[in-house]
Design a protein around this motif. Structure first.
Motif, mmCIF file in Angstrom:
data_model
loop_
_atom_site.group_PDB
_atom_site.id
_atom_site.type_symbol
_atom_site.label_atom_id
_atom_site.label_comp_id
_atom_site.label_asym_id
_atom_site.label_seq_id
_atom_site.Cartn_x
_atom_site.Cartn_y
_atom_site.Cartn_z
ATOM 1 N N ARG A 72 -78.848 -8.127 -33.583
ATOM 2 C CA ARG A 72 -77.172 -7.430 -33.402
ATOM 3 C C ARG A 72 -77.675 -8.485 -34.946
ATOM 4 N N GLU A 73 -76.589 -7.785 -35.914
ATOM 5 C CA GLU A 73 -76.205 -8.356 -37.158
ATOM 6 C C GLU A 73 -74.752 -8.354 -37.988
ATOM 7 N N LEU A 74 -74.370 -8.773 -38.402
ATOM 8 C CA LEU A 74 -73.011 -8.983 -39.097
ATOM 9 C C LEU A 74 -73.386 -8.486 -39.811
ATOM 10 N N VAL A 75 -71.700 -7.043 -39.785
ATOM 11 C CA VAL A 75 -72.021 -6.789 -40.868
ATOM 12 C C VAL A 75 -70.528 -6.731 -41.847
ATOM 13 N N ALA A 76 -69.155 -7.122 -41.579
ATOM 14 C CA ALA A 76 -67.845 -7.391 -41.820
ATOM 15 C C ALA A 76 -67.015 -8.150 -40.965
ATOM 16 N N ASP A 77 -66.449 -8.450 -40.947
ATOM 17 C CA ASP A 77 -65.092 -8.588 -40.621
ATOM 18 C C ASP A 77 -63.970 -9.373 -40.562
ATOM 19 N N ILE A 78 -62.796 -8.908 -40.061
ATOM 20 C CA ILE A 78 -61.583 -9.544 -40.658
ATOM 21 C C ILE A 78 -60.909 -9.857 -39.687
ATOM 22 N N THR A 79 -59.903 -11.013 -40.203
ATOM 23 C CA THR A 79 -58.566 -11.791 -39.181
ATOM 24 C C THR A 79 -57.568 -11.117 -38.893
ATOM 25 N N SER A 80 -56.939 -10.932 -37.888
ATOM 26 C CA SER A 80 -55.933 -10.376 -37.445
ATOM 27 C C SER A 80 -54.758 -11.024 -38.773
ATOM 28 N N ILE A 81 -54.790 -11.893 -38.780
ATOM 29 C CA ILE A 81 -53.083 -12.744 -39.628
ATOM 30 C C ILE A 81 -53.688 -12.645 -40.883
ATOM 31 N N GLY A 82 -53.263 -12.779 -42.013
ATOM 32 C CA GLY A 82 -53.636 -12.482 -42.828
ATOM 33 C C GLY A 82 -55.201 -12.057 -43.778
ATOM 34 N N GLY A 83 -56.089 -11.357 -42.408
ATOM 35 C CA GLY A 83 -56.853 -10.114 -42.952
ATOM 36 C C GLY A 83 -57.764 -10.666 -43.918
ATOM 37 N N SER A 84 -57.939 -11.906 -43.391
ATOM 38 C CA SER A 84 -59.334 -11.895 -44.885
ATOM 39 C C SER A 84 -60.634 -11.273 -44.381
ATOM 40 N N THR A 85 -61.173 -11.013 -45.223
ATOM 41 C CA THR A 85 -62.764 -10.254 -44.479
ATOM 42 C C THR A 85 -63.833 -11.602 -44.962
ATOM 43 N N ASN A 86 -64.773 -10.899 -44.530
ATOM 44 C CA ASN A 86 -66.083 -11.194 -44.528
ATOM 45 C C ASN A 86 -67.123 -10.298 -44.414
#
Length: 121
Positions: A44-58
């Motif tokens: 299993r691999e990370l595709v994308a994530d996002i923070t709840s505060i600020g909405g920073s993405t990766n």
């Protein structure tokens, strides 16, 4: 926290899909959310994530420029817009929420049930 994904399906290469993940329960405790995928025989691999505060993405390098992660906090829903899909994007896609304990001493992962995305060539 409970997570329910939707939006998977079969699409031809070059096509688009949008995945949704709706959270319920103690959603105010969610620190971040993300999309992961697992192809047969692979980890299993990370595709994308996002923070709840600020909405920073990766984003994973393999999806940068093609996928967009977003959140609608009012609806407790996270999305993954997938464009220019390739056969190698075929996998089960999982939604994950990272939730700290009330004392912030630990963090736990909560997972959805997964949704199949199949891209035909």
């Amino acid at each position: 926290v409970q997570l329910v994904e939707s939006g998977g399906g079969l699409v031809q290469a070059g096509g688009s899909l949008r995945l949704s993940c709706t959270a319920s329960g103690d959603t105010y405790r969610i620190k971040s959310m993300g999309w992961y995928r697992q192809a047969p025989g692979k980890r299993r691999e990370l595709v994308a994530d996002i923070t709840s505060i600020g909405g920073s993405t990766n984003y994973a390098n393999s999806v940068k420029g093609r996928f967009t992660i977003s959140r609608d906090n009012a609806k407790n829903t996270m999305y993954l817009q997938m464009n220019s899909l390739k056969p190698e994007d075929t996998a089960v896609y999982y939604c994950k929420a990272l939730v700290p304990t009330l004392t912030w001493e630990a963090e736990y992962d909560y997972w959805g049930q997964g949704t199949q995305v199949t891209v035909s060539s």
